[in-house]
Design an enzyme around this catalytic site. Sequence first.
Site, PDB file in Angstrom:
ATOM      1  N   GLU A  92       0.809  -1.237   0.000  1.00 14.35           N
ATOM      2  CA  GLU A  92       0.000   0.000   0.000  1.00 14.35           C
ATOM      3  C   GLU A  92       0.832   1.273   0.000  1.00 14.35           C
ATOM      4  OE1 GLU A  92      -2.731  -0.493   3.290  1.00 14.35           O
ATOM      5  OE2 GLU A  92      -3.566  -2.328   2.457  1.00 14.35           O
ATOM      6  N   HIS A 141     -10.423  -5.830  -2.603  1.00 14.70           N
ATOM      7  CA  HIS A 141     -11.529  -5.639  -1.649  1.00 14.70           C
ATOM      8  C   HIS A 141     -12.626  -4.874  -2.390  1.00 14.70           C
ATOM      9  CE1 HIS A 141      -9.260  -7.016   1.815  1.00 14.70           C
ATOM     10  NE2 HIS A 141      -8.257  -6.236   1.473  1.00 14.70           N
ATOM     11  N   GLU A 156      -6.313 -10.571  -1.339  1.00 12.11           N
ATOM     12  CA  GLU A 156      -7.164 -10.287  -0.168  1.00 12.11           C
ATOM     13  C   GLU A 156      -8.629 -10.194  -0.586  1.00 12.11           C
ATOM     14  OE1 GLU A 156      -5.709  -6.970   2.161  1.00 12.11           O
ATOM     15  OE2 GLU A 156      -3.620  -7.536   1.820  1.00 12.11           O
ATOM     16  N   ASP A 159     -12.364 -10.027  -1.129  1.00  8.03           N
ATOM     17  CA  ASP A 159     -13.691 -10.089  -0.506  1.00  8.03           C
ATOM     18  C   ASP A 159     -14.613  -9.171  -1.300  1.00  8.03           C
ATOM     19  OD1 ASP A 159     -12.845  -7.596   0.585  1.00  8.03           O
ATOM     20  OD2 ASP A 159     -12.573  -8.441   2.584  1.00  8.03           O
TER      21      ASP A 159
HETATM   22  O1  G3I Z   1      -4.893  -7.681  18.926  1.00  4.96           O
HETATM   23  C1  G3I Z   1      -5.530  -6.502  19.410  1.00  4.96           C
HETATM   24  C2  G3I Z   1      -6.209  -6.761  20.705  1.00  4.96           C
HETATM   25  O2  G3I Z   1      -5.249  -7.097  21.666  1.00  4.96           O
HETATM   26  C3  G3I Z   1      -6.998  -5.514  21.116  1.00  4.96           C
HETATM   27  O3  G3I Z   1      -7.700  -5.757  22.279  1.00  4.96           O
HETATM   28  C4  G3I Z   1      -7.971  -5.120  20.009  1.00  4.96           C
HETATM   29  C5  G3I Z   1      -8.732  -3.845  20.323  1.00  4.96           C
HETATM   30  O4  G3I Z   1      -8.796  -2.987  19.225  1.00  4.96           O
HETATM   31  O5  G3I Z   1      -7.238  -4.902  18.845  1.00  4.96           O
HETATM   32  C6  G3I Z   1      -6.555  -6.051  18.391  1.00  4.96           C
HETATM   33  O6  G3I Z   1      -5.852  -5.722  17.236  1.00  4.96           O
HETATM   34  C7  G3I Z   1      -6.627  -5.562  16.056  1.00  4.96           C
HETATM   35  C8  G3I Z   1      -6.134  -6.561  15.030  1.00  4.96           C
HETATM   36  O7  G3I Z   1      -6.811  -6.358  13.814  1.00  4.96           O
HETATM   37  C9  G3I Z   1      -6.331  -8.014  15.454  1.00  4.96           C
HETATM   38  O8  G3I Z   1      -7.689  -8.296  15.560  1.00  4.96           O
HETATM   39  C10 G3I Z   1      -6.476  -4.161  15.562  1.00  4.96           C
HETATM   40  O9  G3I Z   1      -7.078  -3.251  16.469  1.00  4.96           O
HETATM   41  C11 G3I Z   1      -7.093  -4.015  14.202  1.00  4.96           C
HETATM   42  O10 G3I Z   1      -6.753  -2.734  13.683  1.00  4.96           O
HETATM   43  C12 G3I Z   1      -6.558  -5.076  13.275  1.00  4.96           C
HETATM   44  O11 G3I Z   1      -7.226  -4.932  12.037  1.00  4.96           O
HETATM   45  C13 G3I Z   1      -6.570  -5.548  10.944  1.00  4.96           C
HETATM   46  C14 G3I Z   1      -6.174  -4.511   9.924  1.00  4.96           C
HETATM   47  O12 G3I Z   1      -5.644  -5.135   8.773  1.00  4.96           O
HETATM   48  C15 G3I Z   1      -5.113  -3.575  10.484  1.00  4.96           C
HETATM   49  O13 G3I Z   1      -4.709  -2.668   9.546  1.00  4.96           O
HETATM   50  C16 G3I Z   1      -7.549  -6.563  10.335  1.00  4.96           C
HETATM   51  O14 G3I Z   1      -7.741  -7.645  11.256  1.00  4.96           O
HETATM   52  C17 G3I Z   1      -6.971  -7.111   9.022  1.00  4.96           C
HETATM   53  O15 G3I Z   1      -7.949  -7.881   8.373  1.00  4.96           O
HETATM   54  C18 G3I Z   1      -6.596  -5.954   8.120  1.00  4.96           C
HETATM   55  O16 G3I Z   1      -6.037  -6.487   6.945  1.00  4.96           O
HETATM   56  C19 G3I Z   1      -5.656  -5.517   5.944  1.00  4.96           C
HETATM   57  C20 G3I Z   1      -4.384  -6.018   5.313  1.00  4.96           C
HETATM   58  O17 G3I Z   1      -3.387  -6.242   6.287  1.00  4.96           O
HETATM   59  C21 G3I Z   1      -3.878  -5.035   4.255  1.00  4.96           C
HETATM   60  N1  G3I Z   1      -4.926  -4.722   3.298  1.00  4.96           N
HETATM   61  C22 G3I Z   1      -6.211  -4.308   3.854  1.00  4.96           C
HETATM   62  C23 G3I Z   1      -6.724  -5.336   4.856  1.00  4.96           C
HETATM   63  C24 G3I Z   1      -8.088  -4.936   5.397  1.00  4.96           C
HETATM   64  O18 G3I Z   1      -8.034  -3.755   6.122  1.00  4.96           O
END
Ligand code: G3I
Length: 305
Positions: free
Chosen positions: A127, A206, A235, A237
């Site tokens: 990105e 996406h 990715e 969806d």
């Molecule tokens: O692990 C912590 C947890 O300890 C905490 O309590 C909780 C509260 O917010 O957050 C948890 O972390 C989260 C993590 O996912 C695991 O669930 C983060 O806040 C959250 O921001 C994170 O989101 C991920 C996101 O990337 C971050 O940028 C999504 O799961 C994941 O699907 C998403 O994937 C991205 C790709 O890497 C890049 N392309 C876009 C795609 C979708 O956004």
Amino acid sequence: GTTLGASAAEKGRYFGAAVAAHKLSDATYVGILNREFNSVTPENEMKWDATEPSQGQFTFANADRIVNHARANGMQVRGHALAWHSQQPGWAQNLSGSALRQAMVNHVTQVATYYRGKIHSWDVVNEAFADGGSGARRDSNLQRTGNDWIEVAFRAARAADPTAKLCYNDYNTDDWSHAKTQAVYNMVRDFKARGVPIDCVGLQSHFNSASPYPGNYRTTLSSFAALGVDVQITELDIEGSGDSQATAYRNVANDCLAVARCTGITVWGIRDTDSWRASGTPLLFDGSGNKKPAYTATLDALNGG
Ligand code: G3I
């Protein structure tokens, strides 16, 4: 074939899913994963904040759970993501200039070295381009270390793991007419011309009502492939439901099969309830793990139907 993975394999391709380590104790989830998929991408566990929470202190336990599950079940692993403006640990967010550049190179080197020989493809840089019509690089702390940060990351990854395929991965690069797509294309063409080690382009794909499946998607896939790189749908969806969602999934699968260098498809989660999208039903299985029409359409397409 009777599963996504087997059907894709018959066509010389893989079919993968993004996996969360903490779900590997969910029997329904693991049952679908092991039955249907022959590739996995750790959804968050290989990101910079997850693997290097303190500078120079690496932690791979959660990523290892996914890699070990994959290897034990004959699945490939897509590594995601070595260098990215997002999901940086706090210490990296506070760095700039040569200190950040050095930290980035060390991170790429350490993580790619740790997993050397176990990763089919790495998202080396994720990105890095801006949305909208500018075709410019995205402003970020990494970009502010100098425009060459992307090629520096690719060279470090190649040195650390010479057998992994090295990908540039992005979203909103599906529509061939978009400035962002053209900007990534021009970068890849330039890298190939100058011998920067790049092997593949990841199209996140996406899709939703704001950025739907584009009718020229196949042109995008074949145009990148013509530069001499593999193309992976990394990715996938698609928001929606029923027939229209199924048709879009079918189109994506058919487009990949139509391009020899489109080597695999990864969906970004297994059940709708596993999706990063807080609401919506963008995946192939419902929240109970039942196959949706989108699943059947995808399987049919992979089987040439
Ligand atoms: O692990 C912590 C947890 O300890 C905490 O309590 C909780 C509260 O917010 O957050 C948890 O972390 C989260 C993590 O996912 C695991 O669930 C983060 O806040 C959250 O921001 C994170 O989101 C991920 C996101 O990337 C971050 O940028 C999504 O799961 C994941 O699907 C998403 O994937 C991205 C790709 O890497 C890049 N392309 C876009 C795609 C979708 O956004």
